[in-house]
Design an enzyme around this catalytic site. Structure first.
Site, PDB file in Angstrom:
ATOM      1  CG  ASP A  96      -5.119   2.867   0.772  1.00  0.00           C
ATOM      2  OD1 ASP A  96      -6.325   2.344   0.556  1.00  0.00           O
ATOM      3  OD2 ASP A  96      -4.929   3.908   0.587  1.00  0.00           O
ATOM      4  CB  SER A 174      -0.981   3.938   1.214  1.00  0.00           C
ATOM      5  OG  SER A 174      -1.291   4.981   0.412  1.00  0.00           O
ATOM      6  CG  ASP A 264      -1.640   8.150  -1.384  1.00  0.00           C
ATOM      7  OD1 ASP A 264      -1.452   7.759  -0.289  1.00  0.00           O
ATOM      8  OD2 ASP A 264      -2.722   8.260  -1.984  1.00  0.00           O
ATOM      9  CD  GLU A 359      -7.881   9.233  -1.748  1.00  0.00           C
ATOM     10  OE1 GLU A 359      -7.211   9.261  -0.591  1.00  0.00           O
ATOM     11  OE2 GLU A 359      -8.765   8.476  -1.809  1.00  0.00           O
TER      12      GLU A 359
END
Length: 490
Positions: A96, A174, A264, A359
């Site tokens: 990522d 991430s 995220d 995601e």
């Protein structure tokens, strides 16, 4: 305050009053087929079972198909190396990634450089998951041009922060990064603890931030000079709006089919306010999970016939247990100017009964509309006809930040790929980067599953272009770019 939810509650009260007053005709008309049936959307948008099922008919459409890449041209990132404790050089996996962006989502230029943050680590150690900073001259395009400034955080940074959640950090996951109006690099990422039942640590995920100090000691070189203001913003979920890790795993009876997410963080600004949009799961006020969710028509379709047929099929399906647990969501919080929590807001969209995991939310405003993208795996979905090799980027669009978010391309499909995970060109975590004064966005991703091959590492995929027009999108024909390219010259 959620005015849509208040209006809905007022409607329910009015309906109940009419029934109690003797509205027999109304009661008979509204009677569901099953006593458990109900229709509650909680005032938020939903990824429905019918929409996802209809995506199957769009598989193979060139507008939505991730381009094919020539495996013989794919390179590992030359600079993605580190030295182990014995002095041996290790070629790392990199997966990522996200660029340093301006508040509007376009790529920021830092003293003539483009900066990219990414997760990287030793292919032999799945727990070696930390954030590295890559950079290149803003005019360069090749994968060979990306230089590695090393890990952003030192091992002791989690302790120096004097933060109760950072002290248990095991991995860095991430997020996003913004170039502030003060000329600072502000990083947002996910702090994850280990999953250790004996220590009562369940892989808790916490939205976290730090200012990354960057210098240019000599021409062509950037250094990470440490971090400051390193702190947690939103810990583990509040339970009512967003599921927390204790609800998922803290009852002493671990269900390994459960998939808790709170990660995220993606930074955006709107009308002078700051927000983080993130991956989550719905809490108790927004449908949560459990068998009751399988009887909620809002998760299926506007069609009662589809609802009844799909529900009956799902109740007898091997997917039933997974569908009960599926309560993925894209959440949002407002943060203060000092990057502390200001307000927990209602989810932007949820995927109850469809999937537990949507995601890497990526959101930006274009032509007065908010575009929201998210990555999803067929292996996490509970829809017949979608299998483990299906990979998606889904897209939704709204006229305002609080929705209603409606599916792009009628179903929400924006990108689809159907590849054997052992294909070197398999790619995931697609990320849409808006370009200045253009209807086209650049799509980045990573390629090659981590640890699957001896010589081929997870690396930058070739980028490509996507055209946006209102609620429609299409992959631009013959638009394959360099590996890791994040801007295009118009």
């Amino acid at each position: 305050m959620n005015f849509k939810r208040l209006a809905k509650q007022a409607t329910i009260v009015t309906l109940s009053t009419a029934i109690l007053a003797g509205g027999d005709g109304l009661l008979a008309q509204a009677a569901p087929k099953d006593s458990k049936d109900h229709n509650e959307d909680y005032g938020i948008s939903h990824i429905t079972r019918s929409d996802v099922s209809d995506m199957i008919n769009q598989h193979g459409d060139s507008d939505f198909t991730v381009p094919e890449f020539d495996a013989s041209t794919i390179e590992n990132i030359p600079s993605a190396t580190k030295t182990d404790e014995n002095g041996n050089e290790i070629m790392m996996d990199v997966w990522d990634t996200w660029p340093l962006q301006n508040a509007d989502g376009t790529v920021a230029e830092y003293n003539g450089y483009h900066i990219l943050f990414g997760l990287a680590g030793d292919p032999e150690d799945p727990n070696d998951t930390f954030i590295y900073m890559f950079y290149k001259d803003a005019d360069d395009k090749s994968i060979d041009d990306w230089k590695n400034a090393g890990r952003v955080f030192d091992d002791e940074d989690k302790h120096l922060a004097d933060d109760e959640y950072l002290k248990d950090q095991s991995e860095e996951w991430s997020g996003s990064a913004t170039f502030t109006s003060d000329g600072e690099v502000r990083l947002f990422y996910t702090n994850r603890t280990e999953f250790n039942v004996d220590k009562e640590l369940y892989g808790k995920q916490t939205l976290t931030t730090a200012q990354v100090n960057v210098s240019e000691p000599e021409a062509g070189t950037l250094n990470v000079d440490g971090v400051e203001d390193h702190k947690s913003i939103f810990e583990g979920g509040d339970g009512s709006v967003y599921q927390n890790v204790e609800q998922a795993f803290g009852n002493g009876d671990i269900d390994w089919n459960e998939n808790h997410t709170l990660r995220d963080p993606h930074y955006i600004e709107e009308d002078g306010s700051k927000y983080l949009v993130f991956e989550a799961n719905t809490g108790t006020e927004f449908g949560y999970s459990g068998e009751e969710s399988l009887y909620n028509r809002a998760y299926y379709s506007k069609s009662n016939k589809y609802f009844q047929d799909e529900k009956d099929k799902l109740l007898e399906s091997p997917q039933k247990d997974y569908a009960e647990l599926a309560n993925g969501a894209i959440g949002i919080i407002e943060i203060n100017d000092d990057y502390t929590l200001k307000e927990v807001k209602d989810p932007l969209i949820a995927s109850n009964t469809v999937t537990d995991e949507i995601e890497r939310p990526n959101i930006f405003k274009k032509d007065g509309k908010w575009y929201l993208f998210t990555s999803a795996r067929g292996s996490k979905m509970t829809i017949d006809g979608i299998d483990d090799e299906d990979i998606y980027m889904l897209g939704y669009v709204a006229n305002s930040l609080d929705g209603e978010f409606k599916p792009m391309n009628k179903t929400g499909i924006v990108l689809h790929q159907d590849l054997d995970p052992y294909d070197v060109t398999w790619n995931y975590a697609h990320y849409a980067i808006p370009q200045e004064n253009s209807d086209e966005v650049v799509i980045t991703s990573y390629m090659t599953n981590r640890g699957y091959f001896e010589d081929e590492k997870s690396t930058f995929s070739p980028s490509f272009k996507l055209d946006l027009k209102g609620k429609k999108s299409s992959v631009v024909e013959d638009s394959i770019l360099e590996q890791g390219q994040i801007t295009v010259d118009e």
